[in-house]
Design an enzyme around this catalytic site. Structure first.
Site, PDB file in Angstrom:
ATOM      1  N   GLU A  67       0.798  -1.219   0.000  1.00  0.00           N
ATOM      2  CA  GLU A  67       0.000   0.000   0.000  1.00  0.00           C
ATOM      3  C   GLU A  67       0.834   1.274   0.000  1.00  0.00           C
ATOM      4  O   GLU A  67       0.291   2.387  -0.064  1.00  0.00           O
ATOM      5  CB  GLU A  67      -0.960  -0.003   1.202  1.00  0.00           C
ATOM      6  CG  GLU A  67      -2.050  -1.041   1.116  1.00  0.00           C
ATOM      7  CD  GLU A  67      -1.601  -2.463   1.483  1.00  0.00           C
ATOM      8  OE1 GLU A  67      -2.245  -3.430   1.039  1.00  0.00           O
ATOM      9  OE2 GLU A  67      -0.589  -2.602   2.210  1.00  0.00           O
ATOM     10  N   ILE A  91      10.175  -9.216   4.160  1.00  0.00           N
ATOM     11  CA  ILE A  91      11.109 -10.292   4.499  1.00  0.00           C
ATOM     12  C   ILE A  91      10.688 -11.542   3.739  1.00  0.00           C
ATOM     13  O   ILE A  91       9.515 -11.919   3.756  1.00  0.00           O
ATOM     14  CB  ILE A  91      11.115 -10.547   6.017  1.00  0.00           C
ATOM     15  CG1 ILE A  91      11.539  -9.267   6.758  1.00  0.00           C
ATOM     16  CG2 ILE A  91      12.043 -11.706   6.365  1.00  0.00           C
ATOM     17  CD1 ILE A  91      11.324  -9.311   8.252  1.00  0.00           C
ATOM     18  N   HIS A  97       5.797 -14.409  -2.284  1.00  0.00           N
ATOM     19  CA  HIS A  97       5.080 -13.141  -2.105  1.00  0.00           C
ATOM     20  C   HIS A  97       6.027 -11.953  -2.075  1.00  0.00           C
ATOM     21  O   HIS A  97       5.704 -10.874  -2.573  1.00  0.00           O
ATOM     22  CB  HIS A  97       4.238 -13.160  -0.815  1.00  0.00           C
ATOM     23  CG  HIS A  97       5.023 -12.850   0.416  1.00  0.00           C
ATOM     24  ND1 HIS A  97       5.869 -13.764   1.021  1.00  0.00           N
ATOM     25  CD2 HIS A  97       5.115 -11.704   1.128  1.00  0.00           C
ATOM     26  CE1 HIS A  97       6.441 -13.190   2.064  1.00  0.00           C
ATOM     27  NE2 HIS A  97       5.999 -11.947   2.169  1.00  0.00           N
TER      28      HIS A  97
END
Length: 158
Positions: A67, A91, A97
């Site tokens: 965001e 991390i 992801h």
């Protein structure tokens, strides 16, 4: 960039411009907040150290690093905002992801800066481990927030 040869918090302020009248936005991810708060403090303290006024530094929080881009756009769209500094931590985990998040944030921050023709700084810590993130939040590699603030000041000098 932190390497074994350079610390994030090492810089030469000799060429900095006067930033006493400049306005800065800090967009800070709440994910990994214990680290992002340290990055934010590093950026804020660096701006103050080099002449920015506290009342001209605006901090907005966003839920996560993804965001940061929209948060940056919300601030950058205001003509009175001179530079935006985006701070977050991603991390690596068990899935990919982190690759998707980091790529999207890098592209998005670049686009916001180009769209509004002002510095929008990539202050995203991207590491393999939590320990490496701490090393870049005031640890042995310095503070990425300091580095991001320095980059903003330098870019305002163009």
């Amino acid at each position: 960039m932190a390497t074994s040869l350079q610390n994030l918090s090492d810089y030469d302020a000799a060429t900095f411009i006067d930033i006493s009248g400049k306005r800065f936005g800090l967009v800070v991810s709440e994910w990994n907040r214990e680290i992002t708060d340290i990055l934010s403090a590093g950026a804020f303290d660096t701006l103050i150290k080099h002449g920015a006024k506290a009342e001209n530094i605006y901090r907005n929080s966003v839920p996560g690093s993804f965001e940061l881009t929209l948060g940056a756009q919300f601030l950058a769209q205001h003509d009175e905002m001179d530079a935006v500094i985006c701070l977050g931590v991603v991390i690596q985990g068990e899935t990919k992801h982190d690759d998707y998040i980091c790529h999207a944030v890098a592209q998005g921050i670049t686009q916001v800066g180009l769209k509004f023709n002002k510095p929008v700084i990539f202050g995203l810590v991207t590491t393999n481990t939590l320990e490496q993130a701490w090393d870049r939040a005031g640890g042995k590699h310095g503070n990425k927030g300091v580095e991001a603030a320095v980059a903003a000041i330098q870019m305002l000098g163009f």
